[in-house]
Design a protein around this motif. Structure first.
Motif, short mmCIF file in Angstrom:
data_model
loop_
_atom_site.label_atom_id
_atom_site.label_comp_id
_atom_site.label_asym_id
_atom_site.label_seq_id
_atom_site.Cartn_x
_atom_site.Cartn_y
_atom_site.Cartn_z
N LEU A 215 83.61 56.45 -50.87
CA LEU A 215 82.54 57.34 -50.43
C LEU A 215 83.11 58.73 -50.11
CD1 LEU A 215 79.72 55.91 -48.51
CD2 LEU A 215 80.63 57.86 -47.33
N HIS A 216 84.23 58.74 -49.43
CA HIS A 216 84.91 59.98 -49.06
C HIS A 216 85.39 60.71 -50.31
CE1 HIS A 216 88.62 62.24 -47.92
NE2 HIS A 216 87.86 62.63 -46.92
N LYS B 264 87.37 41.35 -47.42
CA LYS B 264 87.67 42.25 -46.31
C LYS B 264 88.00 43.65 -46.86
CE LYS B 264 88.70 42.86 -41.97
NZ LYS B 264 87.37 43.09 -41.48
N PRO C 58 83.28 60.00 -42.90
CA PRO C 58 83.23 58.54 -42.71
C PRO C 58 84.43 58.01 -41.92
CG PRO C 58 83.84 59.06 -44.97
CD PRO C 58 83.56 60.37 -44.29
N LYS D 60 81.02 52.09 -37.46
CA LYS D 60 80.57 52.01 -38.86
C LYS D 60 80.02 50.64 -39.23
CE LYS D 60 84.67 53.51 -40.68
NZ LYS D 60 85.64 54.41 -41.34
N PRO D 61 78.97 50.65 -40.06
CA PRO D 61 78.59 49.36 -40.64
C PRO D 61 79.68 48.90 -41.61
CG PRO D 61 77.22 51.13 -41.55
CD PRO D 61 78.12 51.74 -40.51
N LEU D 62 79.95 47.61 -41.64
CA LEU D 62 80.98 47.07 -42.55
C LEU D 62 80.44 45.79 -43.19
CD1 LEU D 62 84.04 47.65 -43.31
CD2 LEU D 62 84.59 45.83 -41.70
N GLU D 63 80.63 45.69 -44.50
CA GLU D 63 80.13 44.52 -45.23
C GLU D 63 80.87 43.26 -44.84
OE1 GLU D 63 80.65 45.37 -49.38
OE2 GLU D 63 79.64 47.28 -49.13
N LYS E 214 84.98 50.81 -49.40
CA LYS E 214 83.73 51.55 -49.60
C LYS E 214 83.83 52.94 -48.99
CE LYS E 214 80.64 49.49 -51.94
NZ LYS E 214 79.88 48.31 -51.50
N TYR E 215 84.44 53.01 -47.80
CA TYR E 215 84.53 54.30 -47.10
C TYR E 215 85.54 55.23 -47.77
CZ TYR E 215 81.40 52.45 -43.66
OH TYR E 215 80.28 51.95 -43.05
N GLY F 195 85.06 45.83 -48.53
CA GLY F 195 84.15 46.52 -47.60
C GLY F 195 84.79 47.78 -47.03
N GLU F 196 86.07 47.70 -46.68
CA GLU F 196 86.75 48.86 -46.10
C GLU F 196 86.92 49.97 -47.14
OE1 GLU F 196 89.17 46.12 -42.89
OE2 GLU F 196 90.29 47.60 -44.02
N LEU G 115 89.73 53.34 -36.65
CA LEU G 115 89.32 52.89 -37.99
C LEU G 115 87.86 52.49 -38.05
CD1 LEU G 115 92.25 50.69 -39.35
CD2 LEU G 115 91.67 53.08 -39.87
N SER H 159 93.37 57.99 -41.35
CA SER H 159 92.70 56.69 -41.27
C SER H 159 92.92 55.89 -42.54
CB SER H 159 91.19 56.86 -41.07
OG SER H 159 90.91 57.49 -39.85
N GLU I 279 74.88 45.99 -49.35
CA GLU I 279 76.17 46.66 -49.29
C GLU I 279 76.06 47.99 -48.55
OE1 GLU I 279 77.93 46.95 -53.15
OE2 GLU I 279 78.31 44.79 -53.19
N VAL I 280 77.19 48.50 -48.12
CA VAL I 280 77.23 49.81 -47.48
C VAL I 280 76.93 50.87 -48.54
CG1 VAL I 280 78.79 51.55 -46.50
CG2 VAL I 280 78.79 49.23 -45.60
N THR J 136 88.32 43.36 -36.45
CA THR J 136 87.21 44.09 -37.09
C THR J 136 87.68 44.71 -38.40
OG1 THR J 136 87.75 45.97 -35.70
CG2 THR J 136 85.92 44.58 -34.98
N PHE J 137 88.76 45.48 -38.35
CA PHE J 137 89.33 46.06 -39.57
C PHE J 137 90.71 45.46 -39.80
CE2 PHE J 137 85.82 48.77 -39.11
CZ PHE J 137 85.65 49.51 -40.27
N GLN K 287 96.28 54.33 -42.55
CA GLN K 287 96.33 53.13 -41.72
C GLN K 287 95.72 51.93 -42.46
OE1 GLN K 287 94.65 54.03 -37.88
NE2 GLN K 287 94.91 51.92 -37.18
N ASP K 288 94.56 52.15 -43.09
CA ASP K 288 93.93 51.08 -43.86
C ASP K 288 94.86 50.59 -44.97
OD1 ASP K 288 91.41 50.72 -42.69
OD2 ASP K 288 90.45 52.27 -43.89
N MET L 178 74.46 55.63 -44.08
CA MET L 178 75.24 56.48 -43.19
C MET L 178 74.49 57.78 -42.85
SD MET L 178 77.92 54.81 -42.52
CE MET L 178 79.12 55.97 -41.84
N TRP M 163 85.33 39.73 -40.65
CA TRP M 163 84.39 40.42 -39.76
C TRP M 163 83.47 41.35 -40.55
CZ3 TRP M 163 82.82 45.22 -38.05
CH2 TRP M 163 82.12 45.24 -36.83
#
Lengths: 164, 254
Positions: B138-139, B128, A138, A161-164, B134-135, B131-132, A143, B43, A114-115, A51-52, B46-47, A120, A87
């Motif tokens: 946003l933060h 990939k 968020p 969370k929604p993910l693009e 984005k958060y 998309g991640e 994760l 988090s 897009e997100v 997923t992530f 980790q990303d 949110m 994903w």
């Protein structure tokens, strides 16, 4: 048993028994993590995606797919991370979203683009259903989760969370 | 035919920035000012380390590089290509947040541009990561806005953090000494200069909303050096700490 007598449907039925270690009510099929099943001469070949990108459970899940399928189907299984696919949260089945809600985690809204900050906001509370909620952060305990607060029932809740 | 030396140089600097920033983020674990922020930086750590790993894996699998763990943990300091921005200690929360904002918006621009890369592993990975990220943005945007509007002291501190960080952040975009033109000509990415301008266009509206003044960029001297192995005194102690467990037994299987 040789792979000739195993059907794709049987493989998927078995994959339904491989649960996500962080959300044990969802299987790898519910989450949309499986991108391909191939029946080879002497082995079943599974393609999956995390997923992530940094999901720490990937190798654990890979291992679980292999052991569960080998014991249920009685045939060698190889599992590969699919690099061609990535994903996104729309891969999650509607049934999975219901299970997630029943487990106390708000499901991701369906993404049409897009997100955004808006998607949110006002996420329905999985406990009381109210949309009087706001995003606290968020980032959550894993994760894939965000933290929200419900003003109606006064509880903090998590969302996948929604993910693009 | 792709220029492998040029690709390798670009991948290493991107990955090292992610790894070192990831490590700095992880230093907030257990020390965040509120629980949500503790979790957020953990988090993001980790990303970032996951993104670094994915880039090191491209080096390993496509370009004949070493195993990601070996490459990350057993390299001497001068072979790291991280920017000075990410090497700096966390400092106060205002500094950490401002760095997070400037760094993550730069990353967002970079990975968006890689969606059009002629190099397939970049195209696949960028979807990939984008998309991640984005958060992360946003933060960052939310906190820049919130703290800049939280009274005089808070505003002053955010402005000061911006003044302190901007030349370091501009240093992210240090062009490669040898490979810049080859990478642009091969359409691997648009080049540092172009990314720098896109980045300014992206940070500016957020700063305006937060009433923060972007220093006059033509008067700023970007802090270069990291991309060719010249580092701040802060990197070596970080590398030592980061690889301490790994070096207890480099052959151990986890």
């Amino acid at each position: 048993m040789s792979s000739q007598t195993i059907t794709i449907a049987a493989v998927y039925a078995s994959l339904e028994h491989v649960m996500d270690p962080e959300i044990p009510v969802l299987s790898v099929v519910d989450l949309g993590m499986i991108t391909g099943v191939e029946l080879g001469e002497a082995a079943v070949h599974i393609k999956m995606i995390p997923t992530f990108a940094a999901c720490p459970a990937v190798s654990y899940i890979r291992h679980n797919i292999k052991t569960v399928l080998e014991s249920e189907l009685g045939i060698a299984v190889s599992v590969e991370v699919d690099k061609q696919e990535h994903w996104h949260s729309n891969r999650m089945t509607p049934a999975a979203k219901e299970k997630l809600k029943a487990f106390g985690i708000a499901p991701p809204k369906v993404l049409s683009g897009e997100v955004s900050t808006e998607i949110m906001m006002e996420v329905p509370c999985p406990h009381c259903g109210s949309e009087q909620t706001y995003l606290r952060s968020p980032f959550g305990s894993t994760l894939c989760r965000a933290i929200h607060f419900c003003k109606a029932c006064g509880q903090v809740f998590e969302q996948f969370k929604p993910l693009e | 035919m792709m220029n492998n030396a040029a690709l390798t140089d670009l991948i290493i600097k991107m990955a090292d920035d992610e790894l070192i920033q990831g490590h700095r983020n992880s230093e907030w674990t257990g020390l965040g000012p509120v629980m949500e922020e503790d979790i957020a930086f953990s988090s993001m750590a980790q990303d970032k380390i996951g993104h670094a790993w994915a880039l090191y894996r491209i080096l390993h699998e496509d370009l004949g590089g070493k195993h990601p763990d070996t490459f990350a943990f057993l390299r001497p300091e001068k072979e790291f290509k991280s920017s000075h921005l990410v090497e700096m200690p966390n400092g106060e929360y205002d500094f950490s947040l401002m760095r997070h904002f400037l760094f993550d918006l730069a990353e967002a621009i970079r990975y968006e541009s890689l969606q059009d890369s002629s190099y397939e592993p970049f195209r696949l990975l960028s979807k990939k990561v984008k998309g991640e990220l984005k958060y992360h943005t946003l933060h960052a945007n939310a906190w820049i806005m919130q703290l800049s509007r939280a009274g005089e002291e808070s505003y002053d501190r955010m402005q000061q953090a911006l003044n302190q960080t901007i030349a370091l952040a501009a240093g992210i975009f240090e062009p490669s000494q040898h490979y810049e033109e080859a990478l642009i000509d091969d359409k691997v990415y648009p080049g540092e200069k172009e990314l720098y301008h896109r980045w300014l266009d992206r940070i500016y509206p957020v700063l305006v909303k937060a009433s923060l003044n972007l220093p006059e960029m033509s008067a700023i001297v970007p802090v270069y050096g990291g991309r060719h192995g010249l580092h701040t005194p802060h990197l070596q102690p970080l590398l030592k700490e980061m690889s301490e467990v790994f070096n207890l037994d480099a052959e151990a299987s986890w």
